[in-house]
Design a protein around this motif. Structure first.
Motif, mmCIF file in Angstrom:
data_model
loop_
_atom_site.group_PDB
_atom_site.id
_atom_site.type_symbol
_atom_site.label_atom_id
_atom_site.label_comp_id
_atom_site.label_asym_id
_atom_site.label_seq_id
_atom_site.Cartn_x
_atom_site.Cartn_y
_atom_site.Cartn_z
ATOM 1 N N GLN A 169 25.635 56.846 86.791
ATOM 2 C CA GLN A 169 24.306 56.493 86.285
ATOM 3 C C GLN A 169 23.917 55.083 86.732
ATOM 4 O O GLN A 169 24.398 54.097 86.190
ATOM 5 C CB GLN A 169 24.289 56.559 84.760
ATOM 6 C CG GLN A 169 22.969 56.134 84.127
ATOM 7 C CD GLN A 169 21.837 57.077 84.457
ATOM 8 O OE1 GLN A 169 21.747 58.167 83.942
ATOM 9 N NE2 GLN A 169 20.948 56.650 85.360
ATOM 10 N N ASN A 177 21.336 59.819 79.094
ATOM 11 C CA ASN A 177 22.134 60.837 79.790
ATOM 12 C C ASN A 177 23.624 60.695 79.485
ATOM 13 O O ASN A 177 24.468 61.196 80.241
ATOM 14 C CB ASN A 177 21.929 60.736 81.303
ATOM 15 C CG ASN A 177 20.489 60.938 81.702
ATOM 16 O OD1 ASN A 177 19.801 61.807 81.174
ATOM 17 N ND2 ASN A 177 20.015 60.131 82.639
ATOM 18 N N LEU A 179 22.994 60.337 89.148
ATOM 19 C CA LEU A 179 21.951 60.716 88.207
ATOM 20 C C LEU A 179 20.680 59.931 88.500
ATOM 21 O O LEU A 179 20.689 58.929 89.220
ATOM 22 C CB LEU A 179 22.427 60.458 86.776
ATOM 23 C CG LEU A 179 23.715 61.195 86.360
ATOM 24 C CD1 LEU A 179 24.115 60.789 84.946
ATOM 25 C CD2 LEU A 179 23.539 62.698 86.456
#
Length: 520
Positions: free
Chosen positions: A13, A94, A70
């Motif tokens: 991420q 997330n 992501l």
């Protein structure tokens, strides 16, 4: 559907935290030409810098198939330096999917947010490499708080860290199916092949262990009425159907057609293929992505001889498709193979791993082994002057495979030989002389799962690929055979190996789960 370790990706991420001041002012932390200190200028520049950072991340990771990037998260902090909950909610939206938080272009007054993110999520955090200037200030606090934090100088280091963290995820999502005859721990030679405490392994690595009885598998690998199996009467078994038998015959034919040499009758080889096929059904039933089966215990039942089958081909074909599979019920080898396979993308090989002997005259001598058993051409391994090479090691077992150069790559050349001198028990044999000069990495966890052995070598030759039993032998050179031997003693005889140098990735993995690294 079996979830293979090689298919598991690390979810990364990316996050950029911009700093946009509400007011124009100068001070000890604001050092720029006047026009660049306005809120309007920063509101324009910070999103641009965020996009640039995300592009840098994408550019370096786009070819890394083991990573899943992501959607990047961009957010802004103002000059009051508060920490409102909405910021964490945005960064953690997330979190269920995230394996690593990658903070890009970290500058002043963002480090506290990173430290708190590590604390809140329990996930590793990394600062984008080749980036100034607050990495040490931030990561030192992350680590002091008992969390994982990384700030590699260069992108190649960062990618190795990510690969190592991915191995941690792979092991936590792996289940081992153990074929057992007696008790919950597979194997007869517990002193070398079994972990002392499987529950402790689960605590450290997350890997779980399942068991199935040897006789149930042997009953169900036969075609026939699936409710008439002797060990499970009236219960529907996993016996191959008529349609599956046709597929098994086709697999056998293809296996024979691709070989340079076949020294078995088709019906004998097909028995071994059938065992492998049914093992796949058991792996699927138990949601396992690793496999071990006993050898001495299997022999002791006499069913190997009666059924005319061994697990050798099962291990070879499992490894080719990304399922770590180990002889002699060696659970330690299976988990070690999972690490090597996931790090390399290649199938692995395992065997009894021993040093040649040296007595000061410059000549290598093989200790008692398949290299010296009566009836073997004992000088075969000396071809090319190997007996004059220092620091040689060798490893032997009949579980070669065709995917040592990559599971997604072309098949290597191979031959098919029986395990038994009477012509049964299919095995795949590699010609190791084709890969002379290839770097290899060897790896094995310790029985207490507190240490990991990482060794390196170079292939120098091979021998006995067309002789029955466990004789096929790979010969390789290490830096110091005596040091290698002394360090190996803490780990066991079976040292799984994979092509390539994967030491750095394995070391990152070891650090992330708290294992002591022993290198040779």
């Amino acid at each position: 559907m079996i979830k293979k370790g090689i298919e598991i990706k690390l979810n990364v991420q990316p996050i950029y935290i911009g700093l946009v001041h509400k007011y124009f002012f100068e001070g000890p932390c604001r050092m720029a030409p006047t026009e660049q200190l306005t809120p309007e200028f920063e509101a324009m520049m910070q999103p641009m810098m965020g996009k640039g950072s995300f592009a840098d991340v994408q550019g370096h990771l786009k070819e890394e198939k083991q990573m899943n990037l992501l959607e990047p998260i961009y957010l802004e902090r103002d000059d009051e330096m508060t920490t409102p909950e909405w910021m964490f909610e945005e960064m953690m939206k997330n979190d269920a999917e995230v394996d690593l938080y990658l903070f890009t272009a970290v500058q002043m007054v963002r480090g506290d947010l990173i430290v708190e993110m590590a604390e809140r999520t329990g996930k590793p955090v990394m600062i984008q490499p080749e980036n100034c200037c607050m990495f040490a200030r931030t990561i030192s606090h992350v680590r002091s708080h008992g969390m994982e934090g990384y700030a590699p100088l260069y992108w190649d280091e960062a990618i190795n860290v990510m690969k190592g963290l991915r191995l941690k995820k792979v092991m936590a999502h792996s289940n081992l199916l153990q074929v057992v005859r007696m008790g919950e721990v597979a194997g007869s030679d517990i002193t070398s092949n079994a972990f002392y405490n499987q529950r402790e392994v689960t605590r450290i690595l997350g890997t779980r262990f399942r068991a199935v009885n040897l006789h149930e598998i042997l009953d169900q690998f036969k075609p026939g009425d699936p409710i008439q199996n002797h060990t499970t009467p009236g219960r529907v078994g996993l016996n191959p159907t008529e349609e599956e038998m046709k597929e098994i015959e086709q697999i056998t034919g293809d296996l024979m057609a691709g070989a340079d040499l076949v020294n078995m009758k088709k019906e004998e080889l097909m028995t071994s293929v059938r065992l492998w096929y049914v093992v796949q059904k058991f792996l699927d039933k138990h949601d396992c992505n690793m496999f071990v089966a006993p050898c001495p215990q299997f022999c002791a039942t006499r069913r190997a001889n009666e059924e005319r089958v061994t697990f050798c081909l099962t291990h070879s074909l499992n490894n080719e498709i990304g399922i770590p599979s180990a002889c002699e019920a060696d659970a330690i080898a299976a988990l070690s193979k999972q690490l090597l396979m996931s790090a390399s993308g290649c199938a692995t090989y395992m065997g009894e791993t021993n040093s040649f002997l040296y007595y000061g005259d410059g000549l290598a001598r093989a200790p008692f082994s398949p290299l010296t058993q009566e009836g073997l051409p004992n000088d075969e391994w000396k071809q090319g002057g190997l007996d004059k090479v220092e620091n040689l090691y060798f490893s032997f077992h009949a579980v070669g495979n065709r995917k040592m150069h990559g599971i997604d790559g072309e098949k290597s050349s191979y031959s098919i030989q029986p395990f038994a001198y009477t012509g049964w028990g299919g095995t795949i044999r590699n010609d190791w002389t084709e890969d002379i000069g290839q770097t290899i990495t060897l790896c094995r966890l310790s029985p207490d799962c507190k240490k990991i052995f990482i060794g390196k070598g170079t292939i120098k030759g091979g021998a006995y690929k067309e002789i029955p039993n466990c004789t096929p032998t790979i010969i390789f050179q290490v830096k110091d055979h005596k040091e290698f031997h002394d360090k190996q003693l803490d780990f066991g005889t079976h040292l799984p190996l994979a092509y390539g140098d994967h030491a750095e990735v394995l070391k990152v993995f070891a650090k992330s789960v708290g294992l002591e690294v022993v290198e040779a």
